[in-house]
Scaffold this motif. Sequence first.
Motif, PDB file in Angstrom:
ATOM      1  N   ASP A   1      34.865  35.702  46.876  1.00  0.00           N
ATOM      2  CA  ASP A   1      33.437  35.469  47.185  1.00  0.00           C
ATOM      3  C   ASP A   1      32.536  36.486  46.382  1.00  0.00           C
ATOM      4  O   ASP A   1      33.141  37.097  45.280  1.00  0.00           O
ATOM      5  N   ALA A   2      31.082  36.509  46.468  1.00  0.00           N
ATOM      6  CA  ALA A   2      30.306  37.187  45.702  1.00  0.00           C
ATOM      7  C   ALA A   2      30.612  38.861  45.589  1.00  0.00           C
ATOM      8  O   ALA A   2      30.522  39.564  44.281  1.00  0.00           O
ATOM      9  N   SER A   3      31.150  39.154  46.473  1.00  0.00           N
ATOM     10  CA  SER A   3      31.378  40.860  46.439  1.00  0.00           C
ATOM     11  C   SER A   3      32.886  41.219  46.166  1.00  0.00           C
ATOM     12  O   SER A   3      33.097  42.339  45.813  1.00  0.00           O
ATOM     13  N   GLY A   4      33.752  40.133  45.444  1.00  0.00           N
ATOM     14  CA  GLY A   4      35.005  40.178  44.858  1.00  0.00           C
ATOM     15  C   GLY A   4      36.044  40.128  45.951  1.00  0.00           C
ATOM     16  O   GLY A   4      37.302  40.428  45.493  1.00  0.00           O
ATOM     17  N   LYS A   5      35.843  40.051  47.139  1.00  0.00           N
ATOM     18  CA  LYS A   5      36.938  39.925  48.131  1.00  0.00           C
ATOM     19  C   LYS A   5      37.771  38.434  47.900  1.00  0.00           C
ATOM     20  O   LYS A   5      37.196  37.574  47.565  1.00  0.00           O
ATOM     21  N   ILE A   6      39.130  38.706  48.173  1.00  0.00           N
ATOM     22  CA  ILE A   6      40.046  37.607  47.742  1.00  0.00           C
ATOM     23  C   ILE A   6      40.447  36.971  49.137  1.00  0.00           C
ATOM     24  O   ILE A   6      41.027  37.780  50.099  1.00  0.00           O
ATOM     25  N   PHE A   7      40.453  35.762  49.443  1.00  0.00           N
ATOM     26  CA  PHE A   7      40.856  35.023  50.371  1.00  0.00           C
ATOM     27  C   PHE A   7      41.734  33.987  50.056  1.00  0.00           C
ATOM     28  O   PHE A   7      41.619  33.207  49.252  1.00  0.00           O
ATOM     29  N   VAL A   8      42.964  33.965  50.933  1.00  0.00           N
ATOM     30  CA  VAL A   8      43.830  32.829  50.782  1.00  0.00           C
ATOM     31  C   VAL A   8      43.899  32.150  52.074  1.00  0.00           C
ATOM     32  O   VAL A   8      44.292  32.307  53.196  1.00  0.00           O
ATOM     33  N   ASP A   9      43.333  30.712  51.969  1.00  0.00           N
ATOM     34  CA  ASP A   9      42.791  30.211  53.095  1.00  0.00           C
ATOM     35  C   ASP A   9      41.853  30.684  53.626  1.00  0.00           C
ATOM     36  O   ASP A   9      40.571  30.844  52.807  1.00  0.00           O
TER      37      ASP A   9
ATOM     38  N   LEU B   1      48.478  40.081  46.273  1.00  0.00           N
ATOM     39  CA  LEU B   1      48.632  38.851  45.761  1.00  0.00           C
ATOM     40  C   LEU B   1      49.869  38.470  44.990  1.00  0.00           C
ATOM     41  O   LEU B   1      50.279  37.315  45.345  1.00  0.00           O
ATOM     42  N   PRO B   2      50.589  38.995  44.216  1.00  0.00           N
ATOM     43  CA  PRO B   2      51.764  38.832  43.716  1.00  0.00           C
ATOM     44  C   PRO B   2      52.735  38.245  44.539  1.00  0.00           C
ATOM     45  O   PRO B   2      53.372  37.182  44.590  1.00  0.00           O
ATOM     46  N   ASP B   3      52.990  39.177  45.558  1.00  0.00           N
ATOM     47  CA  ASP B   3      54.073  38.867  46.593  1.00  0.00           C
ATOM     48  C   ASP B   3      53.474  37.724  47.446  1.00  0.00           C
ATOM     49  O   ASP B   3      54.702  36.741  47.689  1.00  0.00           O
TER      50      ASP B   3
ATOM     51  N   ASP C   1      47.935  35.963  38.037  1.00  0.00           N
ATOM     52  CA  ASP C   1      48.953  36.279  39.435  1.00  0.00           C
ATOM     53  C   ASP C   1      49.463  34.834  39.759  1.00  0.00           C
ATOM     54  O   ASP C   1      50.564  34.829  40.211  1.00  0.00           O
ATOM     55  N   LEU C   2      48.706  34.108  39.803  1.00  0.00           N
ATOM     56  CA  LEU C   2      49.023  32.424  40.313  1.00  0.00           C
ATOM     57  C   LEU C   2      50.201  31.858  39.278  1.00  0.00           C
ATOM     58  O   LEU C   2      51.331  31.549  39.445  1.00  0.00           O
TER      59      LEU C   2
END
Length: 163
Positions: free
Chosen positions: A71-79, A88-90, A126-127
Amino acid sequence: MSINLPSQRGRGRRAPMADINVTPMVDVMLVLLIIFMVTAPLLTAGVPVNLPDSRAKPLDQDQKPVQVSLDASGKIFVDKDEVTEALLPDLFARIARNTQDGQSPQIFLRADKALDYGRVMRVMGDLNAAGLNRVALVTVGDSDVGAGAGAGAGGGTAGTAVK
């Protein structure tokens, strides 16, 4: 419509009415239609991301993809679950192990257009390190952007695969 008039043959007994009143059924169906029209957009809600525009066509898909959103604030969401960058790597390695038919799952990467390009590239790195190479960049479709637009989607659903 037929009208049932009293007859003299039945000696006071009336013949059963054979007409079906469709009006209540139509009323119920219209109410159900309105309910489904109102609730359908709510079922597809996800993480709110301001997507960039593109002219690329949507991809065909056979299984439900994994959505990775920034999102715009840089938070990462998976689903729809928020994840820290350290995990993330794990998490991506675990997703890569859950392959079906020997094919890695499709990943839809949605990033806010206000984000730094390097932040998106770190997630893509990472992906790639986890072996998830079927990555599609999701954009908003059919806008007046340059003809050299890369990955994108029609209707904001999918993008061109990046290898």
